[in-house]
Enzyme design. Sequence first.
Site, PDB file in Angstrom:
ATOM      1  N   LYS A  94      -6.361 -18.630  21.610  1.00 47.65           N
ATOM      2  CA  LYS A  94      -5.174 -19.168  22.297  1.00 47.65           C
ATOM      3  C   LYS A  94      -5.546 -20.371  23.164  1.00 47.65           C
ATOM      4  O   LYS A  94      -4.921 -21.414  23.111  1.00 47.65           O
ATOM      5  CB  LYS A  94      -4.547 -18.043  23.129  1.00 47.65           C
ATOM      6  N   TYR A 228       4.129 -13.812  28.400  1.00 49.98           N
ATOM      7  CA  TYR A 228       2.887 -14.562  28.203  1.00 49.98           C
ATOM      8  C   TYR A 228       2.709 -15.036  26.750  1.00 49.98           C
ATOM      9  O   TYR A 228       2.566 -16.215  26.481  1.00 49.98           O
ATOM     10  CB  TYR A 228       1.683 -13.641  28.428  1.00 49.98           C
ATOM     11  N   GLU A 232       3.142 -18.911  25.598  1.00 46.08           N
ATOM     12  CA  GLU A 232       1.893 -19.628  25.310  1.00 46.08           C
ATOM     13  C   GLU A 232       1.855 -20.103  23.857  1.00 46.08           C
ATOM     14  O   GLU A 232       1.498 -21.250  23.583  1.00 46.08           O
ATOM     15  CB  GLU A 232       0.688 -18.728  25.591  1.00 46.08           C
ATOM     16  N   GLU A 502      -5.728 -29.968  46.093  1.00 46.70           N
ATOM     17  CA  GLU A 502      -5.574 -30.294  47.513  1.00 46.70           C
ATOM     18  C   GLU A 502      -4.123 -30.124  47.977  1.00 46.70           C
ATOM     19  O   GLU A 502      -3.861 -30.013  49.176  1.00 46.70           O
ATOM     20  CB  GLU A 502      -6.085 -31.700  47.830  1.00 46.70           C
TER      21      GLU A 502
HETATM   22  P1  FAD Z   1      -9.370  -4.870  23.231  1.00 41.63           P
HETATM   23  O1  FAD Z   1     -10.019  -6.140  23.621  1.00 41.63           O
HETATM   24  O2  FAD Z   1      -8.065  -4.904  22.602  1.00 41.63           O
HETATM   25  O3  FAD Z   1     -10.429  -4.026  22.412  1.00 41.63           O
HETATM   26  C1  FAD Z   1     -10.142  -2.799  21.804  1.00 41.63           C
HETATM   27  C2  FAD Z   1     -10.975  -2.634  20.556  1.00 41.63           C
HETATM   28  O4  FAD Z   1     -10.937  -1.276  20.136  1.00 41.63           O
HETATM   29  C3  FAD Z   1     -10.467  -3.464  19.396  1.00 41.63           C
HETATM   30  O5  FAD Z   1     -11.527  -4.131  18.728  1.00 41.63           O
HETATM   31  C4  FAD Z   1      -9.838  -2.419  18.468  1.00 41.63           C
HETATM   32  O6  FAD Z   1      -9.827  -2.822  17.114  1.00 41.63           O
HETATM   33  C5  FAD Z   1     -10.763  -1.236  18.728  1.00 41.63           C
HETATM   34  N1  FAD Z   1     -10.195   0.063  18.365  1.00 41.63           N
HETATM   35  C6  FAD Z   1      -8.921   0.498  18.549  1.00 41.63           C
HETATM   36  N2  FAD Z   1      -8.808   1.766  18.139  1.00 41.63           N
HETATM   37  C7  FAD Z   1     -10.027   2.139  17.691  1.00 41.63           C
HETATM   38  C8  FAD Z   1     -10.545   3.348  17.145  1.00 41.63           C
HETATM   39  N3  FAD Z   1      -9.772   4.415  16.985  1.00 41.63           N
HETATM   40  N4  FAD Z   1     -11.850   3.374  16.790  1.00 41.63           N
HETATM   41  C9  FAD Z   1     -12.655   2.305  16.932  1.00 41.63           C
HETATM   42  N5  FAD Z   1     -12.210   1.138  17.454  1.00 41.63           N
HETATM   43  C10 FAD Z   1     -10.921   1.059  17.828  1.00 41.63           C
HETATM   44  N6  FAD Z   1      -6.144 -11.928  28.887  1.00 41.63           N
HETATM   45  C11 FAD Z   1      -6.666 -12.804  29.771  1.00 41.63           C
HETATM   46  O7  FAD Z   1      -7.281 -12.390  30.751  1.00 41.63           O
HETATM   47  N7  FAD Z   1      -6.519 -14.154  29.606  1.00 41.63           N
HETATM   48  C12 FAD Z   1      -5.858 -14.680  28.555  1.00 41.63           C
HETATM   49  O8  FAD Z   1      -5.748 -15.901  28.429  1.00 41.63           O
HETATM   50  C13 FAD Z   1      -5.325 -13.793  27.595  1.00 41.63           C
HETATM   51  N8  FAD Z   1      -4.677 -14.264  26.522  1.00 41.63           N
HETATM   52  C14 FAD Z   1      -4.187 -13.392  25.603  1.00 41.63           C
HETATM   53  C15 FAD Z   1      -3.506 -13.911  24.505  1.00 41.63           C
HETATM   54  C16 FAD Z   1      -2.970 -13.067  23.569  1.00 41.63           C
HETATM   55  C17 FAD Z   1      -2.262 -13.635  22.367  1.00 41.63           C
HETATM   56  C18 FAD Z   1      -3.114 -11.655  23.720  1.00 41.63           C
HETATM   57  C19 FAD Z   1      -2.556 -10.723  22.689  1.00 41.63           C
HETATM   58  C20 FAD Z   1      -3.780 -11.130  24.807  1.00 41.63           C
HETATM   59  C21 FAD Z   1      -4.315 -11.998  25.762  1.00 41.63           C
HETATM   60  N9  FAD Z   1      -4.979 -11.515  26.886  1.00 41.63           N
HETATM   61  C22 FAD Z   1      -5.484 -12.398  27.804  1.00 41.63           C
HETATM   62  C23 FAD Z   1      -5.152 -10.074  27.113  1.00 41.63           C
HETATM   63  C24 FAD Z   1      -6.577  -9.618  26.719  1.00 41.63           C
HETATM   64  O9  FAD Z   1      -6.886 -10.036  25.416  1.00 41.63           O
HETATM   65  C25 FAD Z   1      -6.666  -8.101  26.813  1.00 41.63           C
HETATM   66  O10 FAD Z   1      -6.236  -7.703  28.094  1.00 41.63           O
HETATM   67  C26 FAD Z   1      -8.076  -7.581  26.590  1.00 41.63           C
HETATM   68  O11 FAD Z   1      -8.584  -7.970  25.338  1.00 41.63           O
HETATM   69  C27 FAD Z   1      -8.088  -6.046  26.694  1.00 41.63           C
HETATM   70  O12 FAD Z   1      -9.389  -5.559  26.480  1.00 41.63           O
HETATM   71  P2  FAD Z   1      -9.619  -4.033  26.064  1.00 41.63           P
HETATM   72  O13 FAD Z   1     -11.095  -3.825  26.140  1.00 41.63           O
HETATM   73  O14 FAD Z   1      -8.741  -3.157  26.833  1.00 41.63           O
HETATM   74  O15 FAD Z   1      -9.143  -3.938  24.554  1.00 41.63           O
HETATM   75  P1  NDP Z   2       5.175  -8.358  27.527  1.00 40.15           P
HETATM   76  O1  NDP Z   2       5.333  -6.900  27.437  1.00 40.15           O
HETATM   77  O2  NDP Z   2       4.658  -8.952  28.774  1.00 40.15           O
HETATM   78  O3  NDP Z   2       6.586  -9.071  27.194  1.00 40.15           O
HETATM   79  C1  NDP Z   2       7.355  -8.741  26.088  1.00 40.15           C
HETATM   80  C2  NDP Z   2       8.446  -9.780  25.895  1.00 40.15           C
HETATM   81  O4  NDP Z   2       9.190  -9.466  24.723  1.00 40.15           O
HETATM   82  C3  NDP Z   2       9.455  -9.820  27.043  1.00 40.15           C
HETATM   83  O5  NDP Z   2       9.897 -11.143  27.209  1.00 40.15           O
HETATM   84  C4  NDP Z   2      10.575  -8.909  26.508  1.00 40.15           C
HETATM   85  O6  NDP Z   2      11.827  -9.216  27.063  1.00 40.15           O
HETATM   86  C5  NDP Z   2      10.553  -9.277  25.043  1.00 40.15           C
HETATM   87  N1  NDP Z   2      11.080  -8.228  24.170  1.00 40.15           N
HETATM   88  C6  NDP Z   2      10.685  -6.935  24.110  1.00 40.15           C
HETATM   89  N2  NDP Z   2      11.362  -6.300  23.132  1.00 40.15           N
HETATM   90  C7  NDP Z   2      12.213  -7.198  22.574  1.00 40.15           C
HETATM   91  C8  NDP Z   2      13.158  -7.141  21.532  1.00 40.15           C
HETATM   92  N3  NDP Z   2      13.382  -6.011  20.847  1.00 40.15           N
HETATM   93  N4  NDP Z   2      13.854  -8.263  21.229  1.00 40.15           N
HETATM   94  C9  NDP Z   2      13.632  -9.401  21.910  1.00 40.15           C
HETATM   95  N5  NDP Z   2      12.736  -9.526  22.910  1.00 40.15           N
HETATM   96  C10 NDP Z   2      12.033  -8.429  23.233  1.00 40.15           C
HETATM   97  O7  NDP Z   2       4.264  -8.711  26.284  1.00 40.15           O
HETATM   98  P2  NDP Z   2       3.310  -9.876  25.827  1.00 40.15           P
HETATM   99  O8  NDP Z   2       2.995  -9.474  24.440  1.00 40.15           O
HETATM  100  O9  NDP Z   2       3.835 -11.232  26.055  1.00 40.15           O
HETATM  101  O10 NDP Z   2       2.012  -9.703  26.734  1.00 40.15           O
HETATM  102  C11 NDP Z   2       1.299  -8.483  26.822  1.00 40.15           C
HETATM  103  C12 NDP Z   2       0.237  -8.620  27.873  1.00 40.15           C
HETATM  104  O11 NDP Z   2      -0.864  -9.387  27.376  1.00 40.15           O
HETATM  105  C13 NDP Z   2       0.694  -9.339  29.133  1.00 40.15           C
HETATM  106  O12 NDP Z   2       1.276  -8.444  30.034  1.00 40.15           O
HETATM  107  C14 NDP Z   2      -0.585  -9.937  29.652  1.00 40.15           C
HETATM  108  O13 NDP Z   2      -1.174  -9.090  30.613  1.00 40.15           O
HETATM  109  C15 NDP Z   2      -1.493 -10.067  28.432  1.00 40.15           C
HETATM  110  N6  NDP Z   2      -1.635 -11.505  28.137  1.00 40.15           N
HETATM  111  C16 NDP Z   2      -2.268 -12.298  29.045  1.00 40.15           C
HETATM  112  C17 NDP Z   2      -2.339 -13.660  28.864  1.00 40.15           C
HETATM  113  C18 NDP Z   2      -3.005 -14.518  29.893  1.00 40.15           C
HETATM  114  O14 NDP Z   2      -3.706 -14.000  30.741  1.00 40.15           O
HETATM  115  N7  NDP Z   2      -2.798 -15.817  29.869  1.00 40.15           N
HETATM  116  C19 NDP Z   2      -1.759 -14.290  27.679  1.00 40.15           C
HETATM  117  C20 NDP Z   2      -1.117 -13.362  26.785  1.00 40.15           C
HETATM  118  C21 NDP Z   2      -1.062 -12.015  27.028  1.00 40.15           C
HETATM  119  P3  NDP Z   2      12.414  -8.466  28.377  1.00 40.15           P
HETATM  120  O15 NDP Z   2      11.811  -9.161  29.563  1.00 40.15           O
HETATM  121  O16 NDP Z   2      13.866  -8.662  28.250  1.00 40.15           O
HETATM  122  O17 NDP Z   2      11.995  -7.021  28.286  1.00 40.15           O
END
Ligand code: FAD
Ligand code: NDP
Length: 522
Positions: A94, A228, A232, A502
């Site tokens: 991302k 988010y 993004e 700043e």
């Molecule tokens: P994960 O990183 O999800 O790891 C879990 C692992 O367990 C995975 O590899 C999964 O495949 C594995 N697993 C699941 N079930 C099993 C099983 N039964 N057996 C073996 N393995 C299994 N956070 C930020 O801080 N900054 C960001 O910019 C940011 N951007 C994001 C952008 C996107 C699009 C998304 C989706 C998330 C973003 N996040 C961001 C959130 C961040 O990625 C997560 O909070 C973080 O990866 C969580 O770490 P975790 O260790 O809990 O799980």
């Molecule tokens: P969120 O749970 O934060 O948001 C879900 C979004 O989808 C909301 O806008 C919600 O609307 C909408 N939504 C849910 N159901 C429906 C539906 N049926 N139809 C239409 N809209 C719907 O999820 P994200 O996946 O965006 O993020 C998950 C987490 O991942 C975040 O909380 C964050 O902690 C982490 N993350 C962090 C990033 C970073 O640090 N930069 C970047 C990306 C993810 P409504 O508000 O109305 O419920």
Amino acid sequence: MAAMAAGLRGLGGRFRWRMPAVAGGVRGAAQGAVAGQRDYDLLVIGGGSGGLACAKEAAQLGRKVAVVDYVEPSPRGTRWGLGGTCVNVGCIPKKLMHQAALLGGLIRDAPHYGWEVAQPVPHDWRKMAEAVQNHVKSLNWGHRVQLHDRKVKYFNVKAGFVDKHTVRGVAKGGKEILLSADHIVIATGGRPRYPAHIEGALEYGITSDDIFWLKESPGKTLVVGASYVALECAGFLTGIGLDVTVMMRSIPLRGFDQQMSSLVTEHMASHGTRFLRGCTPSQVRRLLDGQLQVTWEDHTTGKEGTGTFNTVLWAVGRVPDTRSLNLEKAGVDTSPNTQKILVDSREATSVPHIYAIGDVVEGRPELTPTAVMAGRLLAQRLFGGSSDLMDYDKVPTTVFTPLEYGCVGLSEEEAVARHGQEHVEVYHAHYKPLEFTVPGRDASQCYVKMVCLREPPQPVLGLHFLGPNAGEVTQGFALGIKCGASYVQVMQTVGIHPTCSEEVVKLRISKRSGLDPTVTGC
Ligand code: FAD
Ligand code: NDP
């Protein structure tokens, strides 16, 4: 490198792949797993941000550790390597694609600074995606090497509990292994939610698990959701020149300061992202020409709308990856509403030697640094004699939209709800980054506000920064705010000129004063 590869290959080979001894193999394994005879001191399920940090820390502390990680392909068939969401389908790809989009803006600025760049400059999705994917693959490899170097055993198997101390791992080809440990950490994260009730959603839509691995440009895209992930993704897709629409059912960035959130979407809208507000999709179907026709309900007009897109990206939240864990066999409790795992302040589940960290846990921020820190601290408590708990208060974060939004602490709404309007003072400024002046960029949404208690020395409750490099700005101030900084102390901090940061130490105008917060001059 070759020696390392050989070492890693050997790692899998040394393992005892045991077929279950009795039907299901469960009881035999459970009875064998008695204290002192278990395979590992620590078994971590999930090799993502939290799990890897916890495993590595425990190994550094001299313990015998194993990590199991398995990626179930997305419904579209996308799969990836070790490292979890952040590395493969989250933060890393991302941020790199966000960077690709920001570069587009800089290329447009460049002629104003004397660079002779022929405009417009086309963007090549294939090249960007390949470069990003290659970097991600290098990180997958790096994680395997780090585990190997620290003598952490890695199993590419999908794990499910057999009993309180035993886990069954199933590999891609169906081979099974039983692993027992004194302590088990669940760090299985979450996966994107599909709105299963919407016809065609699963069949034709993709999620953030797919977007970063597409070989071809997604083309004209509908992003459903407004948090988010949605904003993004919509931001970088627009930034690289695609036609992007965001469908928002309610408010943007729920849980964030709503004034800031509105500025984020205002900026996106003024830079080409289309917003459909108050709308929810009801059907997706594929037309003969391959395009996707989406039908939606517009709740403000009560009418139905339709549009055609090349890609529909569902960004409607995430579900915890707990379904295949057989948590009931170990007695681990989950929330009936969210299916997330319930833990106490020591990250312990309802079973004392089973812990859970990261996105899979109820009530935790879904962020990489919190998962990493929680994992490290847990290992230190388990094996390093520490009693330090993870503090989830004042966690800074940044939304990497085209104009980045960084924040730490309370939103203005939360501060008012907690302390009352009369006890809250908000200092704010609309500023213009110096870099915006020469190319004549619009800075209408560059805004900073600090939410404080009104009573001197006015402790800072929250900081909100919208502008270039917000993540970098917010990280620094987060330290001060975490340490309990007051408005008076922030005002005593000397600025670095000329920077956007700043502007925080120059915040003199309070909202209450009603004065114009537009920064003029240096
Ligand atoms: P994960 O990183 O999800 O790891 C879990 C692992 O367990 C995975 O590899 C999964 O495949 C594995 N697993 C699941 N079930 C099993 C099983 N039964 N057996 C073996 N393995 C299994 N956070 C930020 O801080 N900054 C960001 O910019 C940011 N951007 C994001 C952008 C996107 C699009 C998304 C989706 C998330 C973003 N996040 C961001 C959130 C961040 O990625 C997560 O909070 C973080 O990866 C969580 O770490 P975790 O260790 O809990 O799980
Ligand atoms: P969120 O749970 O934060 O948001 C879900 C979004 O989808 C909301 O806008 C919600 O609307 C909408 N939504 C849910 N159901 C429906 C539906 N049926 N139809 C239409 N809209 C719907 O999820 P994200 O996946 O965006 O993020 C998950 C987490 O991942 C975040 O909380 C964050 O902690 C982490 N993350 C962090 C990033 C970073 O640090 N930069 C970047 C990306 C993810 P409504 O508000 O109305 O419920």
